[in-house]
Structures are given as C-alpha cells and as structure tokens.
Design an enzyme around this catalytic site. Structure first.
Site, mmCIF file in Angstrom:
data_model
loop_
_atom_site.group_PDB
_atom_site.id
_atom_site.type_symbol
_atom_site.label_atom_id
_atom_site.label_comp_id
_atom_site.label_asym_id
_atom_site.label_seq_id
_atom_site.Cartn_x
_atom_site.Cartn_y
_atom_site.Cartn_z
ATOM 1 N N ILE A 62 0.844 -1.197 0.000
ATOM 2 C CA ILE A 62 0.000 0.000 0.000
ATOM 3 C C ILE A 62 0.879 1.246 0.000
ATOM 4 O O ILE A 62 0.595 2.231 -0.663
ATOM 5 C CB ILE A 62 -0.917 0.041 1.250
ATOM 6 N N SER A 63 1.953 1.180 0.778
ATOM 7 C CA SER A 63 2.778 2.372 0.922
ATOM 8 C C SER A 63 4.209 1.991 1.285
ATOM 9 O O SER A 63 4.433 1.039 2.029
ATOM 10 C CB SER A 63 2.156 3.244 2.015
ATOM 11 N N LYS A 66 10.049 5.918 4.525
ATOM 12 C CA LYS A 66 11.391 5.865 5.102
ATOM 13 C C LYS A 66 11.439 4.941 6.317
ATOM 14 O O LYS A 66 12.421 4.287 6.582
ATOM 15 C CB LYS A 66 11.822 7.268 5.523
ATOM 16 N N ALA A 68 8.719 2.697 7.294
ATOM 17 C CA ALA A 68 7.981 1.440 7.216
ATOM 18 C C ALA A 68 7.334 1.261 5.859
ATOM 19 O O ALA A 68 7.129 2.230 5.120
ATOM 20 C CB ALA A 68 6.896 1.437 8.296
ATOM 21 N N ASP A 198 2.212 13.579 15.619
ATOM 22 C CA ASP A 198 2.427 13.768 14.173
ATOM 23 C C ASP A 198 1.067 13.810 13.482
ATOM 24 O O ASP A 198 0.873 13.251 12.405
ATOM 25 C CB ASP A 198 3.282 12.622 13.617
ATOM 26 N N ASP A 215 -0.989 5.981 12.126
ATOM 27 C CA ASP A 215 0.421 6.310 12.326
ATOM 28 C C ASP A 215 0.677 6.864 13.731
ATOM 29 O O ASP A 215 1.100 8.016 13.883
ATOM 30 C CB ASP A 215 0.844 7.332 11.249
HETATM 31 N N1 LIG Z 1 -4.810 0.422 8.722
HETATM 32 C C1 LIG Z 1 -4.640 0.913 7.500
HETATM 33 N N2 LIG Z 1 -5.580 0.716 6.543
HETATM 34 C C2 LIG Z 1 -5.405 1.203 5.288
HETATM 35 N N3 LIG Z 1 -4.315 1.907 4.902
HETATM 36 C C3 LIG Z 1 -3.356 2.139 5.816
HETATM 37 C C4 LIG Z 1 -3.453 1.664 7.156
HETATM 38 N N4 LIG Z 1 -2.356 2.051 7.830
HETATM 39 C C5 LIG Z 1 -1.602 2.729 6.954
HETATM 40 N N5 LIG Z 1 -2.177 2.796 5.734
HETATM 41 C C6 LIG Z 1 -1.658 3.448 4.519
HETATM 42 O O1 LIG Z 1 -0.236 3.406 4.557
HETATM 43 C C7 LIG Z 1 0.293 4.731 4.582
HETATM 44 C C8 LIG Z 1 1.497 4.794 5.506
HETATM 45 O O2 LIG Z 1 1.106 4.415 6.814
HETATM 46 P P1 LIG Z 1 1.638 5.177 8.098
HETATM 47 O O3 LIG Z 1 1.294 6.612 7.976
HETATM 48 O O4 LIG Z 1 1.159 4.434 9.292
HETATM 49 O O5 LIG Z 1 3.187 4.919 7.953
HETATM 50 P P2 LIG Z 1 4.401 5.950 8.132
HETATM 51 O O6 LIG Z 1 4.955 5.761 9.473
HETATM 52 O O7 LIG Z 1 3.979 7.324 7.745
HETATM 53 O O8 LIG Z 1 5.434 5.373 7.190
HETATM 54 P P3 LIG Z 1 6.473 6.233 6.390
HETATM 55 O O9 LIG Z 1 6.536 7.600 6.949
HETATM 56 O O10 LIG Z 1 7.711 5.461 6.568
HETATM 57 O O11 LIG Z 1 5.850 6.191 5.038
HETATM 58 C C9 LIG Z 1 -0.863 5.618 5.021
HETATM 59 O O12 LIG Z 1 -0.756 6.921 4.513
HETATM 60 C C10 LIG Z 1 -2.067 4.900 4.447
HETATM 61 O O13 LIG Z 1 -2.247 5.246 3.102
HETATM 62 MG MG LIG Z 2 2.242 8.486 7.974
#
Ligand SMILES: Nc1ncnc2c1ncn2[C@@H]1O[C@H](COP(=O)(O)OP(=O)(O)OP(=O)(O)O)[C@@H](O)[C@H]1O
Ligand SMILES: [Mg+2]
Length: 265
Positions: A62-63, A66, A68, A198, A215
C-alpha cells in the site's frame, strides 16, 4: 497563562530537528514508491505469522516510506488486514529515541537498532490499543511481533485503501469534521493520556464519511517533557488543514483549543 510553542524554551533544538524530519517525512510520503524487500529476520517472523494462520495471503504493497512499508493482506476467513513492517534502519533510531525516552511506559529500550525498532513497533501497538479503549477512532490493532504490526485494514475489501484527508477535495460539513477531530485530540489527552505527535491530514484517513487516525507510533504519554509542544503542533496542523474549508471566523485559535484541554486536565 499557559505558554505557547513560541515562548517555550524547553528542548528548542529537539523541536527544530523534529520539524526538519517532519518536512522530509512528508516529502517521502508524498512520493512514496511502491516496492521494497524484506530483510532476513523479518522474513523469518513473517513466515511464523503466516504459519500460525494469522495472515493467510500477502496481496500487495500500500505504501513504502522511510520508516515502514504497509502491505495489504488477507487473514483468517479472508479478513482484510494492513501489515506495517518497520525498516531496521539505524538512521531512524536517533529521532525515535526522543519519543521513547521520557515515556514512563518504556523504561528499558535497549541500544541496538533492532531493539529500538522493536520497541517502536510495540509502542504503536500499545498506543493503538490505549486509544481504542478510550473511543479514539483508529484501526484495531491485532498483533505486534518484533518489527511487524498487524491491524485492521481501512478501505475496500479488494485492497483499495481509504484516502488520506489530504487527498479529499471536498468535505460536506467541514465545521463538524473539524470539531470531531478537535474532540479526538482532547479525548486522546484527557482520557487516553496520550498526544499523537504527528497529527495532520497525512495521518488521518477518510473512509465512508468518517475520519480515522493512523500512524501513532510516535504518540507519547502526556507526562513526556515535550507533550505540550507536540499537542500544540497537532492542534495547529489540524486547524491549518480545516481553515482551507472554513471561514476564519469559525476557526478557533491554537491557544483557545490548547487552553480548553488544559483546563479540563
Ligand atoms: N490500517 C490501515 N488501513 C489502510 N491503509 C493504511 C493503514 N495504515 C496505513 N495505511 C496506509 O499506509 C500509509 C502509511 O502508513 P503510516 O502513515 O502508518 O506509515 P508511516 O509511518 O507514515 O510510514 P512512512 O513515513 O515510513 O511512510 C498511510 O498513509 C495509508 O495510506
Ligand atoms: Mg504516515
């Protein structure tokens, strides 16, 4: 009179470093590339989770960021899952420590990169659980193992994830949405005793007319030394976002919202 961020002298340097990090993090999030591989330890753990039947099938990414990668997977009975896998990267542990040290829930964090990242992942699991218990709308946490977090997937059953608030062009009732998010911040502080740290339109999903906070790994206890600064920053980001949709007369100031929470603390 409660002091606001500008005249707050505590840990100015830390806050400055943090601002820089947020900026690059946002950029990475915006340009998130799809890809990434598992390291050896993560693979072993993923196999254990797969063998236990908690995850039945990995479907796709999905994503990729840096800190995760987040994957879409199916669990038992084809339940859609989001699997967040933290990267074991020593670069990330430096700033992560600022959000762990001083949190009374995490006294022993270890010194190795692995240990710190594992604590970070466990912290996100604990924060999600603590928030959920206090009626904050977050994905339900299901499991945390080392650097792997399994949680409820927010989106369609075919794996298409919910949009982030940042990607929403129109809100039917922006004042109501703003008040809802301010109430979530307040509940988080007063009931769950946490500050997100954040919070912004990048870390709020919008699905079926509802905002869902995500997050939460960096969320700190309200007893953390920087909790008031992080709280003001969260309020500021949320008000900035909603002020794009709402007439300025109807948007409260950061100080107003902050003082209202403090008055009830
Ligand atoms: N439970 C969830 N269901 C659907 N999509 C999710 C979920 N958790 C995260 N995502 C998707 O994954 C993306 C990144 O998740 P998250 O914001 O938790 O990670 P992050 O710590 O910002 O990672 P990084 O900054 O390393 O990219 C989110 O913007 C969202 O699009
Ligand atoms: Mg995030």
């Amino acid at each position: 009179m409660i002091k606001l961020e500008d005249d707050n002298k505590i840990n100015r340097l830390e806050v400055k470093q943090d601002k820089r990090r947020m900026k690059t993090k946002r950029k990475t999030e915006e340009h998130a590339a799809v890809g990434g591989v598992f390291d050896k330890f993560t693979l072993v753990n993923l196999n254990k989770i797969l063998n236990k039947g908690i995850i039945k099938e990995f479907v796709g990414i999905i994503s990729s960021g840096k800190e995760a990668n987040v994957y879409f997977a199916f669990g038992e009975d084809d339940v859609p899952l989001a699997v967040k896998i933290y990267k074991i990267d020593p670069q990330n542990t430096k700033w992560m420590k600022n959000y762990i040290i001083g949190d009374p829930r995490f006294k022993k964090i270890g010194t190795s990169t692995h240990k710190i990242i594992y604590t970070w992942c466990k912290k996100e699991f604990k924060n999600l659980s603590q928030m959920k218990r206090h009626d904050i709308i977050v994905p339900t946490p299901l499991l945390s193992r080392d650097n792997i977090l399994v949680m409820e997937f927010i989106g369609k059953n075919n794996g298409s994830p919910a949009k982030r608030l940042k990607d929403i062009d129109e809100l039917v009732n922006p004042i109501e949405e703003m008040n809802f998010m301010l109430d979530q911040i307040s509940k988080m502080y007063l009931n769950a005793h946490l500050v997100h740290g954040d919070l912004s339109e990048f870390n709020i999903l919008y699905y079926e007319g509802k905002q869902i906070i995500i997050d939460v790994s960096q969320a700190v206890s309200i007893y953390h030394i920087n909790a008031p600064v992080y709280l003001q920053r969260d309020i500021k980001n949320v008000l900035n976002y909603f002020s794009k949709f709402i007439d300025s007369d109807n948007v409260p100031s950061v100080q107003e919202v902050f003082e209202k929470i403090m008055k009830n603390a």
